[in-house]
Design an enzyme around this catalytic site. Structure first.
Site, PDB file in Angstrom:
ATOM      1  N   HIS A  24       0.803  -1.284  -0.093  1.00  0.00           N
ATOM      2  CA  HIS A  24      -0.048   0.056   0.071  1.00  0.00           C
ATOM      3  C   HIS A  24       0.845   1.228  -0.139  1.00  0.00           C
ATOM      4  O   HIS A  24       0.600   2.401  -0.586  1.00  0.00           O
ATOM      5  CB  HIS A  24      -0.954  -0.063   1.159  1.00  0.00           C
ATOM      6  CG  HIS A  24      -1.930  -0.969   1.272  1.00  0.00           C
ATOM      7  ND1 HIS A  24      -1.925  -2.051   2.491  1.00  0.00           N
ATOM      8  CD2 HIS A  24      -2.985  -1.394   0.276  1.00  0.00           C
ATOM      9  CE1 HIS A  24      -3.010  -2.672   2.052  1.00  0.00           C
ATOM     10  NE2 HIS A  24      -3.438  -2.431   0.962  1.00  0.00           N
ATOM     11  N   LYS A  48     -17.547  -7.750   7.410  1.00  0.00           N
ATOM     12  CA  LYS A  48     -16.235  -8.432   7.320  1.00  0.00           C
ATOM     13  C   LYS A  48     -15.917  -8.184   8.961  1.00  0.00           C
ATOM     14  O   LYS A  48     -16.269  -7.384   9.667  1.00  0.00           O
ATOM     15  CB  LYS A  48     -15.060  -7.555   6.897  1.00  0.00           C
ATOM     16  CG  LYS A  48     -14.772  -8.046   5.218  1.00  0.00           C
ATOM     17  CD  LYS A  48     -13.631  -7.387   4.789  1.00  0.00           C
ATOM     18  CE  LYS A  48     -13.508  -7.989   3.409  1.00  0.00           C
ATOM     19  NZ  LYS A  48     -12.183  -7.020   2.728  1.00  0.00           N
ATOM     20  N   ARG A  97      -1.385  -5.745  -8.388  1.00  0.00           N
ATOM     21  CA  ARG A  97      -0.462  -6.693  -8.198  1.00  0.00           C
ATOM     22  C   ARG A  97      -0.279  -7.626  -9.460  1.00  0.00           C
ATOM     23  O   ARG A  97       0.885  -7.854  -9.741  1.00  0.00           O
ATOM     24  CB  ARG A  97      -0.512  -7.447  -6.767  1.00  0.00           C
ATOM     25  CG  ARG A  97      -0.354  -6.346  -5.899  1.00  0.00           C
ATOM     26  CD  ARG A  97      -0.948  -7.201  -4.510  1.00  0.00           C
ATOM     27  NE  ARG A  97      -2.611  -7.693  -4.670  1.00  0.00           N
ATOM     28  CZ  ARG A  97      -3.001  -7.969  -3.606  1.00  0.00           C
ATOM     29  NH1 ARG A  97      -2.552  -8.330  -2.413  1.00  0.00           N
ATOM     30  NH2 ARG A  97      -4.405  -8.282  -3.726  1.00  0.00           N
ATOM     31  N   SER A 135      -2.410  -7.928   2.864  1.00  0.00           N
ATOM     32  CA  SER A 135      -2.752  -7.907   4.285  1.00  0.00           C
ATOM     33  C   SER A 135      -3.102  -9.283   4.958  1.00  0.00           C
ATOM     34  O   SER A 135      -2.782  -9.764   5.904  1.00  0.00           O
ATOM     35  CB  SER A 135      -3.965  -7.098   4.517  1.00  0.00           C
ATOM     36  OG  SER A 135      -3.714  -5.686   3.992  1.00  0.00           O
TER      37      SER A 135
END
Ligand code: PNS
Length: 179
Positions: A24, A48, A97, A135
Site C-alpha cells: 500500500h 467483515k 499486483r 494484508s
C-alpha cells in the site's frame, strides 16, 4: 501570460487496510508522484470481521504518515463514488499486483464509472517485490511465527506483535535486534 492558479488534486485510495502493508505504501508513493494529495479511505464494513478495528487501522496509517502532510486518512461507508465526490476527489487509486487482481478491479472501476462518470479510476502497479504481499498473508505469516518486517511499516509490526505474541515478548522498536 500569467500563471493560472491550479486547484490541488486529491486522489482517494480506498481499501480495508487490515493492516496497511508496504505494498500500500508503494502505491501511495506512486500516487503522490501524480497527485497533490492522497487520502486513504478505510471502508467501514460491518460484514467483515477485521483483525484491527477501524480506529486502530486509521491510527496505524496516521502514525506511518505522521511526517507527510500530503497523505490523509479517513473512513467511509456507503458508495465510494459518493464519498469521493463529497470530499472533492476526482480520482480513485487502486493497486493492481497481478492479472488475478484485474477482473475484480475492472468490474469495480466500470461500476463506479457508471455510478459517477466524473470520477476516474487510476490503476497503479506496485514494485515487483510487493506483487505477492497482501494484508491477509501478512497476518497469516506473522501469526504462524514468520517474519514480516520487510512487508509492513514498523508501527504495524509492533501492533501485530502485541496482538499475536505472548505478553512478555518485547514488541518495542529494538525487538529482534542484536544486543
Ligand atoms: O481493500 P479492499 O477490501 O479490496 O477494498 C475494497 C473497496 C473498499 C475498494 C470496495 O469494497 C468499495 O469501494 N466498497 C464501497 C462500496 C461501493 O462503493 N461499492 C460499489 C463499488 S463497485
Amino acid at each position: 501570460m500569467g500563471k493560472v492558479p491550479r486547484r490541488q488534486s486529491l486522489a482517494v485510495f480506498p481499501g480495508s487496510f487490515d493492516p496497511i502493508t508496504n505494498g500500500h505504501l508503494d502505491i501511495v508513493a506512486r500516487g503522490l508522484n501524480v497527485f497533490d494529495r492522497v487520502r486513504l479511505a478505510i471502508l467501514v464494513n460491518p460484514d467483515k470481521k477485521p483483525l484491527f478495528s477501524i480506529d486502530e487501522r486509521a491510527g496505524l496509517i496516521r502514525e506511518t504518515y505522521a511526517d507527510n502532510p500530503r497523505v490523509e486518512v479517513d473512513t467511509f461507508s456507503g458508495l465510494l463514488v459518493d464519498y469521493a465526490e463529497r470530499v472533492g476527489a476526482t480520482v480513485i487509486i487502486r493497486g493492481i499486483r497481478a492479472i488475478s487482481d484485474f477482473e475484480y478491479e475492472f468490474q469495480m472501476a466500470l461500476m463506479n464509472r457508471r455510478l459517477n462518470p466524473s470520477i476516474e479510476t487510476v490503476f497503479m502497479m506496485p514494485a515487483e517485490s510487493y506483487s505477492y504481499v497482501s494484508s491477509r498473508l501478512v497476518k497469516e505469516v506473522f501469526e504462524l511465527g514468520g517474519r514480516v518486517s520487510d512487508l509492513v511499516p514498523p508501527a504495524v509490526e509492533r501492533r501485530l506483535c502485541e496482538v499475536y505474541r505472548s505478553p512478555d515478548e518485547d514488541c518495542g522498536p529494538d525487538r529482534g535486534r542484536a544486543p
